[in-house]
Design an enzyme around this catalytic site. Structure first.
Site, short mmCIF file in Angstrom:
data_model
loop_
_atom_site.label_atom_id
_atom_site.label_comp_id
_atom_site.label_asym_id
_atom_site.label_seq_id
_atom_site.Cartn_x
_atom_site.Cartn_y
_atom_site.Cartn_z
N HIS A 239 0.86 -1.18 0.00
CA HIS A 239 0.00 0.00 0.00
C HIS A 239 0.90 1.23 0.00
CE1 HIS A 239 -2.99 2.93 1.25
NE2 HIS A 239 -3.93 2.02 1.16
N ARG A 259 -6.78 10.29 0.11
CA ARG A 259 -6.64 10.77 -1.27
C ARG A 259 -8.02 10.87 -1.93
NH1 ARG A 259 -3.29 6.43 -3.31
NH2 ARG A 259 -3.41 5.52 -1.23
#
Ligand SMILES: Cc1cc2nc3c(=O)[nH]c(=O)nc-3n(C[C@H](O)[C@H](O)[C@H](O)COP(=O)(O)OP(=O)(O)OC[C@H]3O[C@@H](n4cnc5c(N)ncnc54)[C@H](O)[C@@H]3O)c2cc1C
Length: 609
Positions: A239, A259
């Site tokens: 990740h 995000r």
């Protein structure tokens, strides 16, 4: 083995693991008429790793953007997985996820809402439209709470803090499991007509990971030892955004939801580097300026997504590139900035806290960083394993009769890279299917197989062996740390042949150490003993990752080789299969991916525009 030396249990279906997949499987199996279900887990009920999931579950409900459909979700999943996915699993998942999410809502899950009261959906990497049903950034907690509340009324017998160390077989068919109690060390024998593995991931094989202590590859190894096949173990997801500072929290996840809500990645020069490298097949759908990217995150349907929401494998590699080029943050990461949205949204700081409550709390408490005011430092962390137990797409049965698998320990749906949010919906879709078909298998096979005393003796002897030994130079924790260093340094985000060969060699040496490791004390409350027993699983999955990664001579999804940087046509057509040989060694081969039906190919083509 003397029957007084263990406690016996008998069920039609035994589910091993009480995360989202195990709970959903147990609920479904218990719904079959007359089927008894036992559920075993290493931790307390409600504490499975799923509880940590943050951002949400992907399902094409089309509540926020009516253009979404199972077709787009299917095409996104296949493209994210770079087309080595089990396309039938990707199809079932995309079609069934909306019903599974609505069902969870009907069982009491309190999702965030749109203004008109529907389940709210957020943006996530690789998903064309806002698709993640969520509860702030605590979706896993709500999922576990709901499944648990619902499950305990279905007559499921739960056995907590028990670790299964061997599956039992009657000929070619699985017939039960052997476990020990983590508290007292007592042995337990489970007899069952069908067994579902739902044991989660392998992240603890790496030094830097977002995974909980439970993720030691147990189900992968139990299945492998019982003769089942594993596939595509080279595909490990790093990740892009884990915490990097302070050292004690390194690896803890920073959700992609940051995000999705507009957070941006910057290097130490303040440059938004994700615009520098957008893969060709994502260019038509990616914003080419900051303003458009921002509008996308705020629901403007005419805008394209910002490059921060490209797939995880790509974002992670861009971050590594910045760090290696000396443009990283002070503690070896890059900057993730959500504070920059403050002047652009109503309520500024409060908006960020409301959308990302856990992230706010996590950074204030653990790093003394107020994310509403300053950027976070982030870097890649081992997060998820796409590879795992080979299963039939529809039934979830492994290649061993009566042995089923679902959730992260099963493989297929994600191909070379998982899209964020697809795991939680995978747990629901395939957990349900595994439970349904395990119950069917149990009903069709009137009696459970016969428990073989010799297998019980062997399992008990293996479990107790660390107490019998005189002493060893390295204890279980040292061996675990050496393995984690090996995997992190030699089979990490960027891989090369020579380093992986060294890793395989090192894993062999560590296995010799693990086979002779001694443990002090007795069976009660002995974490050293548990770690000694975990080593076999960690070493098996590590060897599986390293050997598969060496064989796949190309770069695809989570698997990046600096010595074979391109994708190869040849490798786009096959999966890597691992099986335990008669002599105990790991046998590796390839299997062709079944041809995709024309109607699914047509969907992929039309969605690529
Ligand atoms: C911080 C974080 C955030 C995430 N956020 C998201 C997200 O927003 N959306 C998303 O889709 N995915 C997310 N993921 C991924 C997702 O959470 C996992 O892939 C998923 O929860 C795995 O569920 P599972 O049911 O397969 O296994 P788990 O939840 O890992 O459960 C495994 C179970 O098996 C038991 N077990 C293991 N070994 C044994 C044994 N030997 N004997 C007995 N029991 C055993 C454990 O005790 C546990 O009960 C996130 C992951 C992390 C780490």
């Amino acid at each position: 083995m003397n029957p007084d030396a263990y406690k016996s249990h008998e069920y039609d279906v035994l589910v091993i693991g009480a995360g989202g997949a195990g709970l959903r499987a147990a609920i479904e199996a218990a719904a079959a008429p007359g089927v008894s279900v036992g559920l075993v887990c290493k931790s307390l009920l409600g504490k499975a790793h799923t509880v940590m999931a943050e951002g949400g579950m992907a399902a094409a409900l089309a509540n926020v953007d009516e253009r979404d459909s199972w077709r787009t979700h299917f095409a996104d999943t296949m493209r994210g997985g770079q087309y080595v996915n089990n396309w039938r699993m990707a199809e079932l998942h995309a079609k069934e996820a909306p019903d599974r999410v609505r069902e969870l809502e009907a069982w009491g899950a309190m999702f965030d809402r749109t203004k008109d009261g529907k389940i709210l959906q957020r943006n996530f990497g690789g998903h064309r439209y806002p698709r993640l049903a969520h509860v702030g950034d605590r979706t896993g907690l709500e999922m576990i709470r709901t499944l648990q509340d619902h499950g305990i009324h279905q007559g499921i017998q739960v056995h907590m803090e028990l670790t299964v160390v061997a599956l039992l077989k009657d000929g070619e068919r699985v017939c039960g499991a052997f476990a020990y109690e983590r508290e007292r060390g007592y042995f337990h024998v489970f007899r069952a007509k069908a067994v579902v593995l739902a044991t989660g991931g392998i992240g603890r094989a790496y030094k830097i990971t977002s995974n909980s202590w439970e993720c030691t590859g147990d189900g992968h190894t139990l299945a492998y030892d019982a003769g089942a096949e594993l596939i595509d173990m080279e595909f490990v997801q790093f990740h892009p955004t884990g915490m990097v500072w302070p050292p004690s929290v390194r690896g803890i996840l920073v959700t992609e939801g940051v995000r999705g809500e507009g957070g941006i990645l910057k290097n130490k020069e303040g440059r938004r580097f994700m615009f520098d490298d957008v893969p060709d097949n994502y260019k038509p759908q990616t914003a080419d300026n900051e303003e458009e990217g921002w509008r996308y995150t705020q629901g403007d349907k005419t805008a394209r997504r910002p490059p921060e929401l490209l797939t995880r494998d790509h974002v992670a590699r861009c971050i590594v590139r910045e760090i290696k080029a000396g443009r990283g943050s002070p503690h070896g990461g890059v900057f993730l900035d959500i504070a920059w949205i403050k002047p652009r949204v109503k309520g500024g700081e409060e908006h960020i806290k409301k959308k990302l409550p856990s992230m706010y709390h996590q950074f204030i408490k653990l790093a003394n960083v107020d994310i509403t005011k300053e950027p976070m430092e982030v870097g890649p962390t081992t997060h998820y394993v796409m590879g795992g137990i080979r299963v039939d797409a529809d039934t979830q049965m492994s290649t061993v009769s009566g042995l089923f698998a679902a959730g992260e320990c099963a493989a297929g749906i994600n191909g070379a890279n998982r899209l964020g949010g697809n795991s939680l919906s995978d747990l629901l879709v395939f957990g349900k299917r595994a439970g349904e078909y395990a119950a069917k298998f149990a009903r069709e096979h009137g009696t459970a197989g016969k428990i073989d005393e010799a297998q019980l003796d062997a399992a008990a002897k293996r479990a107790l062996a660390p107490f019998e030994r005189e002493g060893s130079a390295d204890g279980p924790y040292q061996i675990q740390h050496q393995l984690q260093d090996t995997m992190q340094n030699l089979v990490g985000i960027v891989r090369v042949e020579e380093e992986m060969a060294r890793a395989v060699d090192e894993i062999g040496k560590l296995r010799q150490k693990a086979d002779t490791v001694a443990v002090k004390g007795n069976r009660e409350y002995n974490p050293g003993w548990s770690t000694a027993l975990d080593l076999h699983n960690l070493l098996t999955v590590s060897e599986a990752v390293a050997r598969s990664a060496m064989l796949r001579k190309e770069s695809r999804g989570g698997h990046f080789r600096a010595d074979f940087e391109k994708k190869s046509d040849e490798w786009s057509k096959k999966n890597i299969v691992l099986k335990k040989g008669g002599d105990g060694s790991m046998q590796i081969s390839t299997a062709p991916i079944k041809e995709m039906p024309a109607e699914l190919k047509a969907i992929i083509e039309s969605e690529a525009k």
